[in-house]
Motif scaffolding. Structure first.
Motif, short mmCIF file in Angstrom:
data_model
loop_
_atom_site.label_atom_id
_atom_site.label_comp_id
_atom_site.label_asym_id
_atom_site.label_seq_id
_atom_site.Cartn_x
_atom_site.Cartn_y
_atom_site.Cartn_z
N GLU A 159 30.48 40.85 19.22
CA GLU A 159 30.36 41.38 17.86
C GLU A 159 31.63 41.17 17.05
O GLU A 159 31.61 40.81 15.89
N GLU A 160 32.76 41.36 17.73
CA GLU A 160 34.06 41.20 17.07
C GLU A 160 34.26 39.75 16.59
O GLU A 160 34.70 39.50 15.47
N ALA A 161 33.93 38.79 17.44
CA ALA A 161 34.08 37.38 17.08
C ALA A 161 33.11 36.99 15.98
O ALA A 161 33.46 36.25 15.05
N ARG A 162 31.89 37.47 16.05
CA ARG A 162 30.91 37.17 14.99
C ARG A 162 31.35 37.71 13.65
O ARG A 162 31.08 37.11 12.62
N ASN A 163 32.01 38.85 13.65
CA ASN A 163 32.49 39.43 12.39
C ASN A 163 33.62 38.60 11.79
O ASN A 163 33.81 38.60 10.58
N LEU A 164 34.39 37.90 12.62
CA LEU A 164 35.48 37.07 12.11
C LEU A 164 34.96 35.74 11.53
O LEU A 164 35.56 35.19 10.62
N LEU A 165 33.85 35.22 12.05
CA LEU A 165 33.33 33.94 11.57
C LEU A 165 32.90 33.98 10.10
O LEU A 165 33.33 33.15 9.33
N PRO A 166 32.06 34.89 9.68
CA PRO A 166 31.64 34.88 8.27
C PRO A 166 32.79 35.17 7.31
O PRO A 166 32.71 34.83 6.15
N ALA A 167 33.88 35.76 7.80
CA ALA A 167 35.01 36.06 6.95
C ALA A 167 35.82 34.81 6.62
O ALA A 167 36.74 34.86 5.84
N ALA A 168 35.46 33.68 7.26
CA ALA A 168 36.19 32.45 7.00
C ALA A 168 35.95 32.00 5.57
O ALA A 168 34.82 31.83 5.16
#
Length: 172
Positions: A159-168
């Motif tokens: 979940e933590e990694a997925r949250n960082l992807l769209p923030a790109a």
């Protein structure tokens, strides 16, 4: 799962099926997927009409409507076959490009943070170089101008990694 503050690490293993699904995901978003069939119909009608005109001129006893129908059908079949071959070539090329990273069948470690994503400590994709993010049901594909397409299986991302992807931030 955190590697450092604001970063998340993950491990995944790419399979041949993952590569094929990611290639299909990329090919399915290609602009020619929408325009291609319309171009085939238009070219079929044009080439079929030219064939009918040529047949009518060479054979004055022939029926122009029948010649047009046969010409259009033959041309549509030919162009449709060519379109499918081009899609197949594009799909295979994309899959080979994904496989060129050498990740198939082995564990790959990654770290995602606010500035980008790093694989195995050597391959780095900064968000500023990211051209497009394609999300499918089982994969997320990252496209940049200078790297092969990077396919990430969603099963490997927490979940933590997925949250960082769209923030790109994606360039306009």
């Amino acid at each position: 799962m955190s590697a450092a503050e604001g970063a998340s690490s993950f491990i995944f293993e790419m399979t041949a099926k993952d590569n094929a699904q990611a290639a299909a995901l990329i090919a399915g978003r290609h602009p020619l997927r929408r325009v291609g069939p319309l171009l085939i119909v238009a070219l079929s009608l044009i080439l079929g009409g030219l064939l009918a005109l040529a047949t009518a001129r060479l054979s004055p006893d022939g029926d122009a409507r029948r010649a047009f129908g046969l010409g259009a059908a033959a041309t549509a079949l030919f162009l449709g076959f060519q379109y499918l071959l081009l899609l197949r070539i594009a799909l295979n090329t994309t899959q080979r490009s994904i496989e060129s990273l050498g990740w198939t069948g082995r564990a790959v470690e990654g770290v995602i943070d606010q500035e980008g994503i790093t694989f195995e400590g050597t391959l780095r994709l900064d968000w500023s170089n990211l051209r497009r993010v394609i999300e499918g049901p089982a994969h997320i594909v990252l496209l940049s101008g200078d790297l092969a397409p990077i396919a990430l299986p969603k099963r490997a991302l927490g979940e933590e990694a997925r949250n960082l992807l769209p923030a790109a931030p994606l360039p306009a």
